[in-house]
Design a protein around this motif. Structure first.
Motif, PDB file in Angstrom:
ATOM      1  N   LEU A 117       0.753  -1.045   0.032  1.00 46.76           N
ATOM      2  CA  LEU A 117      -0.080   0.068  -0.151  1.00 46.76           C
ATOM      3  C   LEU A 117       0.759   1.157  -0.018  1.00 46.76           C
ATOM      4  O   LEU A 117       0.685   2.191  -0.500  1.00 46.76           O
ATOM      5  N   LYS A 118       1.785   1.228   0.722  1.00 46.50           N
ATOM      6  CA  LYS A 118       2.813   2.169   0.725  1.00 46.50           C
ATOM      7  C   LYS A 118       3.544   2.485  -0.625  1.00 46.50           C
ATOM      8  O   LYS A 118       3.937   3.775  -0.980  1.00 46.50           O
ATOM      9  N   ALA A 119       3.747   1.360  -1.353  1.00 48.94           N
ATOM     10  CA  ALA A 119       4.427   1.392  -2.708  1.00 48.94           C
ATOM     11  C   ALA A 119       3.392   2.148  -3.520  1.00 48.94           C
ATOM     12  O   ALA A 119       3.645   3.131  -4.371  1.00 48.94           O
ATOM     13  N   ALA A 120       2.098   1.805  -3.376  1.00 46.63           N
ATOM     14  CA  ALA A 120       1.121   2.382  -4.220  1.00 46.63           C
ATOM     15  C   ALA A 120       0.967   3.877  -4.014  1.00 46.63           C
ATOM     16  O   ALA A 120       0.824   4.714  -4.875  1.00 46.63           O
ATOM     17  N   LEU A 121       1.289   4.380  -2.703  1.00 41.79           N
ATOM     18  CA  LEU A 121       1.083   5.884  -2.246  1.00 41.79           C
ATOM     19  C   LEU A 121       2.342   6.476  -3.092  1.00 41.79           C
ATOM     20  O   LEU A 121       2.081   7.715  -3.422  1.00 41.79           O
ATOM     21  N   ARG A 122       3.565   5.803  -2.700  1.00 42.93           N
ATOM     22  CA  ARG A 122       4.657   6.612  -3.181  1.00 42.93           C
ATOM     23  C   ARG A 122       4.519   6.813  -4.903  1.00 42.93           C
ATOM     24  O   ARG A 122       4.905   7.729  -5.436  1.00 42.93           O
ATOM     25  N   HIS A 123       4.004   5.465  -5.506  1.00 37.65           N
ATOM     26  CA  HIS A 123       4.011   5.852  -7.005  1.00 37.65           C
ATOM     27  C   HIS A 123       2.874   7.044  -7.047  1.00 37.65           C
ATOM     28  O   HIS A 123       3.127   7.767  -8.443  1.00 37.65           O
ATOM     29  N   ARG A 124       1.827   7.143  -6.459  1.00 41.22           N
ATOM     30  CA  ARG A 124       0.874   8.055  -6.748  1.00 41.22           C
ATOM     31  C   ARG A 124       1.384   9.421  -6.592  1.00 41.22           C
ATOM     32  O   ARG A 124       1.181  10.472  -7.252  1.00 41.22           O
ATOM     33  N   THR A 125       1.786   9.453  -5.230  1.00 43.94           N
ATOM     34  CA  THR A 125       2.248  11.088  -4.566  1.00 43.94           C
ATOM     35  C   THR A 125       3.674  11.323  -4.484  1.00 43.94           C
ATOM     36  O   THR A 125       4.017  12.522  -4.236  1.00 43.94           O
ATOM     37  N   GLY A 126       4.550  10.340  -4.532  1.00 45.11           N
ATOM     38  CA  GLY A 126       5.832  10.707  -4.385  1.00 45.11           C
ATOM     39  C   GLY A 126       6.288  10.570  -3.011  1.00 45.11           C
ATOM     40  O   GLY A 126       7.593  10.572  -2.610  1.00 45.11           O
TER      41      GLY A 126
END
Ligand code: NAD
Length: 347
Positions: A155-164
């Motif tokens: 989930l954190k990887a998704a957040l990073r991909h989306r928002t940096g």
């Protein structure tokens, strides 16, 4: 009973076990054994129809093939569904009858926990049947904490991909289902300052979540339309459909539930709404990674599990980037990756 299987992958075997005297109706579905024996948990759930149970088993076992392939495990895909309410209909006699069914499968299918099947049930079965994993009796124990950890890093990887950034402080997360995995996830979100909205059919769990995590409690489909940044499905599957996707306010869907997309087209519907989807069988592989470690030479060693679970974040990053590059949905990319691995092994 007639089940329409048009549009389904060919499965290697599907078994029906019935012992009415002891209250057992069970379906064991073996999708592939190309990469290894078919592993997947047993779900105990009172589906409304026999057809719904078979379809659940078929979809779940196919998902297990994809999950183990992408996680790099030497395992095929299998899954079982016992049609019963685990709270009121699960009895020792029923589990004994199920153990007899597992015995007749002679090791082609390895079971473990799933919704409705507890660690104690796995231990009970392990005394009566071979190929029961995830037990405390010489096994790796409850897989849920590893599933929760993998889902969290994914989930954190998704957040990073989306928002940096993967800083969860102030990020609003909706968690559907506060069971073994959903509850652990809420603990992790709360510890990092996320703002939680939750729902569960069990009011005891939601009341506890409100007290422990200052979570807002909602009911039914209100969790889908909650005004949040991330939707984390951790109950049963099929919640992302033509009816629900238009209601989503979250820009990321990342959770542990299996079979989140009602149909393959729903992946495209999410893209059209600008929503990043973490394919379920990639993000929730932590449990099977832990269970598979039981089969390692030298036996189970948790030290080998933790880095493999952490790698779920890298796998998802690669899927998100390939999906962007190729203009495809994340689930189409993940499925293609899994099929490439299985086909290479078949050849
Ligand atoms: P669980 O049985 O412990 O919890 C499921 C929870 O969801 C229960 O509290 C139940 O009341 C709730 N629920 C069911 N339907 C609901 C609905 N419509 N709305 C709200 N709440 C609902 O199960 P779990 O082990 O936490 O697994 C959750 C999901 O994650 C399942 O889809 C499972 O297949 C998947 N999963 C679990 C693992 C694992 O290691 N446990 C591994 C991979 C995938």
């Amino acid at each position: 009973d007639v089940v329409n299987l048009d549009g389904f992958d060919k499965h290697e075997q599907v078994w029906l076990g019935r012992d009415t005297a002891r209250g057992l109706t069970a379906i064991v579905s073996i999708h592939t054994t190309v990469l290894g024996p078919a592993l997947g948990g047993t779900r105990i759930w009172p589906h409304k129809s026999f057809e719904a149970s078979v379809i659940d088993a078929l979809r779940l076992s196919r998902g297990m093939t994809f999950k183990s392939a992408i996680a790099g495990l030497p395992l095929g895909g299998g899954k079982a569904v016992i049609i019963a309410d685990a709270k009121t209909e699960k009895t020792p006699a029923m589990l004994e009858a199920y153990a007899e069914m597992l015995n007749t499968l002679q090791g082609q299918y390895i079971t473990a926990e799933d919704v409705g099947m507890t660690l104690a049930d796995a231990d009970f079965l392990a005394g009566r049947a071979p190929n029961v994993s995830g037990t405390t009796k010489g096994g790796s124990g409850n897989p849920s904490p590893f599933t929760a950890e993998g889902t969290f890093v994914g989930l954190k990887a998704a957040l990073r991909h989306r928002t940096g950034s993967d800083d969860l402080a102030g990020i609003r997360v909706a968690v559907q289902g506060l069971g073994s995995v959903g509850w652990s996830l809420c603990q992790k979100f709360h510890a990092e300052g996320a703002v939680l909205t939750v729902c569960d059919l069990d009011a005891i769990r939601t009341t506890r979540a409100a007290a422990q995590f200052a979570a807002t409690v909602v009911e039914g489909n209100a969790i889908i339309s909650a005004d949040v940044d991330i939707f984390a499905p951790c109950a049963l599957g099929g919640m992302l459909s033509t009816d629900t996707i238009p209601l989503l306010k979250a820009k990321i869907v990342a959770g542990a539930a299996n079979n989140q997309l009602a149909t393959a087209e729903d992946g495209q519907r999410l893209v059209e709404r600008g929503i990043l989807y973490a394919p379920d069988y990639v993000i929730n592989a932590g449990g099977v990674i832990n269970v598979a470690a039981e089969m390692a030479d030298g036996g189970y060693d948790v030290a080998t599990v933790t880095p493999r679970v952490a790698r779920i974040a890298d796998t998802l990053k690669a899927i998100f980037e390939r999906a962007d590059r190729e203009g495809r949905t994340t689930d189409a990319v993940a499925e293609a990756m899994a099929r490439e691995i299985v086909e290479a092994a078949r050849k």
